[in-house]
Design an enzyme around this catalytic site. Structure first.
Site, short mmCIF file in Angstrom:
data_model
loop_
_atom_site.label_atom_id
_atom_site.label_comp_id
_atom_site.label_asym_id
_atom_site.label_seq_id
_atom_site.Cartn_x
_atom_site.Cartn_y
_atom_site.Cartn_z
N HIS A 79 2.94 -7.40 2.27
CA HIS A 79 1.97 -7.16 1.19
C HIS A 79 2.34 -8.04 0.01
CE1 HIS A 79 5.27 -4.26 0.99
NE2 HIS A 79 5.18 -4.33 -0.33
N HIS A 137 1.90 -8.21 -4.04
CA HIS A 137 1.52 -7.49 -5.26
C HIS A 137 0.73 -8.45 -6.17
CE1 HIS A 137 4.55 -4.10 -4.83
NE2 HIS A 137 5.09 -5.00 -4.03
N ASP A 178 -2.28 -0.14 -6.21
CA ASP A 178 -0.97 0.46 -5.97
C ASP A 178 -0.95 1.87 -6.53
OD1 ASP A 178 2.10 -0.94 -5.41
OD2 ASP A 178 2.00 1.05 -6.33
N ILE A 179 -0.35 2.78 -5.77
CA ILE A 179 -0.33 4.19 -6.17
C ILE A 179 0.63 4.42 -7.35
CG2 ILE A 179 1.58 5.01 -4.69
CD1 ILE A 179 -0.27 7.28 -3.79
N ASN A 237 7.91 -8.94 -1.87
CA ASN A 237 9.29 -8.47 -1.70
C ASN A 237 9.64 -8.54 -0.21
OD1 ASN A 237 9.55 -7.88 -4.45
ND2 ASN A 237 8.61 -5.87 -4.17
N GLY A 276 13.70 -5.58 -2.45
CA GLY A 276 13.00 -4.40 -2.95
C GLY A 276 11.84 -3.96 -2.09
#
Ligand code: AMP
Length: 114
Positions: free
Chosen positions: A100, A102, A30-31, A87, A93
């Site tokens: 995706h 997390h 994750d960026i 999410n 969110g």
């Protein structure tokens, strides 16, 4: 239809630190990491969100979760644990309309989430 952000990462059109890939899923860092390890794992098929997955996607969704656990183990998270988060929609969110999951770990995570 135009490609999603995550399709463009999978296609190497946008740079990302890819940590795992197979024919069906891709995992990359994750960026904007929210934990010492924060990776997203996505299906290559651009399902917008879990609420829009269909019964035909059941094998893909199972594969996604199994690979999430494999990636977490590969990144050293198995012993202390980690959290998987999906999410869905604005109250959930979700900001990128490509399903995706997390993978968060490397610190103790609070519950409930904010
Ligand atoms: P969500 O809020 O569940 O939709 O999560 C989207 C995630 O995508 C956020 O954690 C973002 O930090 C992450 N993200 C957005 N753009 C990128 C990118 N170019 N590379 C990696 N992660 C990204």
């Amino acid at each position: 239809m135009s490609k999603t952000l995550f399709e463009r990462i999978v296609a190497r059109e946008i740079p990302a630190q890819i940590v795992f890939e197979d024919d069906f899923v891709c995992a990359f860092r994750d960026i904007n990491a929210q934990a010492p390890t924060h990776v997203l794992i996505v299906p290559k098929k651009p399902i917008p969100r879990i609420a829009e997955a269909s019964p035909d996607d059941h094998k893909l969704l199972g594969h996604l979760l199994l690979k999430a656990a494999e990636v977490a183990a590969k990144l050293g998270l198995k012993e202390n644990g980690y959290r998987l988060v999906i999410n869905n929609g604005s109250d959930g969110g979700e900001t990128v309309p490509h399903l995706h999951c997390h993978i968060l770990g490397g610190r103790h995570l609070q519950w409930p989430p904010g």
